[in-house]
Design an enzyme around this catalytic site. Structure first.
Site, PDB file in Angstrom:
ATOM      1  N   ARG A   1      28.900  41.355  29.225  1.00  0.00           N
ATOM      2  CA  ARG A   1      29.316  39.977  29.551  1.00  0.00           C
ATOM      3  C   ARG A   1      28.189  39.042  29.114  1.00  0.00           C
ATOM      4  O   ARG A   1      27.242  38.796  29.870  1.00  0.00           O
ATOM      5  CB  ARG A   1      29.568  39.832  31.052  1.00  0.00           C
TER       6      ARG A   1
ATOM      7  N   CYS B   1      37.239  40.900  34.184  1.00  0.00           N
ATOM      8  CA  CYS B   1      37.428  40.036  33.011  1.00  0.00           C
ATOM      9  C   CYS B   1      38.556  39.030  33.242  1.00  0.00           C
ATOM     10  O   CYS B   1      38.478  37.874  32.813  1.00  0.00           O
ATOM     11  CB  CYS B   1      37.736  40.872  31.763  1.00  0.00           C
TER      12      CYS B   1
HETATM   13  C1  BEZ Z   1      36.486  44.666  34.537  1.00  0.00           C
HETATM   14  O1  BEZ Z   1      36.953  44.817  35.650  1.00  0.00           O
HETATM   15  O2  BEZ Z   1      36.602  43.607  33.933  1.00  0.00           O
HETATM   16  C2  BEZ Z   1      35.694  45.763  33.925  1.00  0.00           C
HETATM   17  C3  BEZ Z   1      34.952  46.594  34.732  1.00  0.00           C
HETATM   18  C4  BEZ Z   1      34.224  47.639  34.166  1.00  0.00           C
HETATM   19  C5  BEZ Z   1      34.262  47.822  32.792  1.00  0.00           C
HETATM   20  C6  BEZ Z   1      34.984  46.977  31.991  1.00  0.00           C
HETATM   21  C7  BEZ Z   1      35.704  45.931  32.545  1.00  0.00           C
END
Ligand code: BEZ
Length: 221
Positions: free
Chosen positions: A131, A54
């Site tokens: 996402r 993110c």
């Molecule tokens: C992230 O790295 O943004 C992420 C990965 C897995 C679940 C939620 C966020």
């Protein structure tokens, strides 16, 4: 299963009016329809603040914000986090990387907007938004939707490419072929009647594979 079916039924689809909402954001309270100000809006969700993928994605939006502005487009993010978390994360990203996430980010702790837009997909996560990217036109219609899972980041070139493709399609009444990017030839919409087909067969103003597959230059710079 029942919950899932109900949530699937209310998911907005391409061509639908973008559901309007008011929300608490890093820019204060806002209403989508007022925020839009007659521009395009890219509304996107991320699973959680202070997570690695993110952080790369929201930094990507911030770094290319001027390109969105050049396309008459406003950005608005969302996650199921508190406003305090958003502010701390924005400040942390700026301190650590110098990138300022200065577009509004919705603090959707009650999941109201996430549910309204089908960003909560229970078999992926019951508590974090997937996402998602919603491309909303100046008439507040949803024109394109992307959904990515939690563990795969999006592609900013593709997000900008399809935004520009939607706008070129609207302005010039054309369609855009595989991998189209600005400067490439565009597709002239195929004929819908025999009369139009005969006209197209005689038409030398475009490059034709056949009457139903014709390309032309737009000479965009
Ligand atoms: C992230 O790295 O943004 C992420 C990965 C897995 C679940 C939620 C966020």
């Amino acid at each position: 299963m029942e919950t899932q079916e109900i949530e699937m039924n209310i998911m907005p689809r391409i061509g639908d009016d973008a559901p309007d909402f008011t929300a608490t954001t890093t820019h204060g309270q806002l209403r989508l329809s007022e925020f839009a100000e007659g521009k395009w809006v890219v509304l996107f969700s991320h699973p959680a603040d202070f997570t690695p993928v993110c952080t790369t994605e929201l930094s990507g939006f911030a770094k290319r914000k001027q390109e969105f502005e050049a396309l008459n487009t406003k950005l608005i993010g969302l996650s199921i986090d508190s406003i305090h978390s958003h502010l701390a994360w924005v400040n942390n990203v700026r301190e650590k990387t110098g990138v300022y996430l200065d577009f509004p980010i919705i603090a959707d702790l009650d999941m109201k907007v996430a549910k309204l837009y089908g960003m909560l997909q229970p078999n992926e996560s019951e508590t974090a938004a997937v996402r998602a990217v919603f491309f909303i036109d100046p008439y507040l219609k949803i024109r394109l939707i992307m959904y990515y899972p939690l563990n795969v980041g999006r592609n900013m070139d593709e997000i900008l490419r399809v935004l520009e493709a939607l706008q070129v399609s609207d302005e010039h009444k054309v369609a855009l072929p595989l991998n189209w990017k600005k400067g490439d030839q565009v597709i002239v919409p195929p004929p819908k009647t025999l009369e139009e087909m005969e006209d197209r067969i005689q038409d030398d103003s475009c490059e034709k594979v056949d009457f139903y597959l014709a390309r032309k230059d737009l000479n965009l710079n």
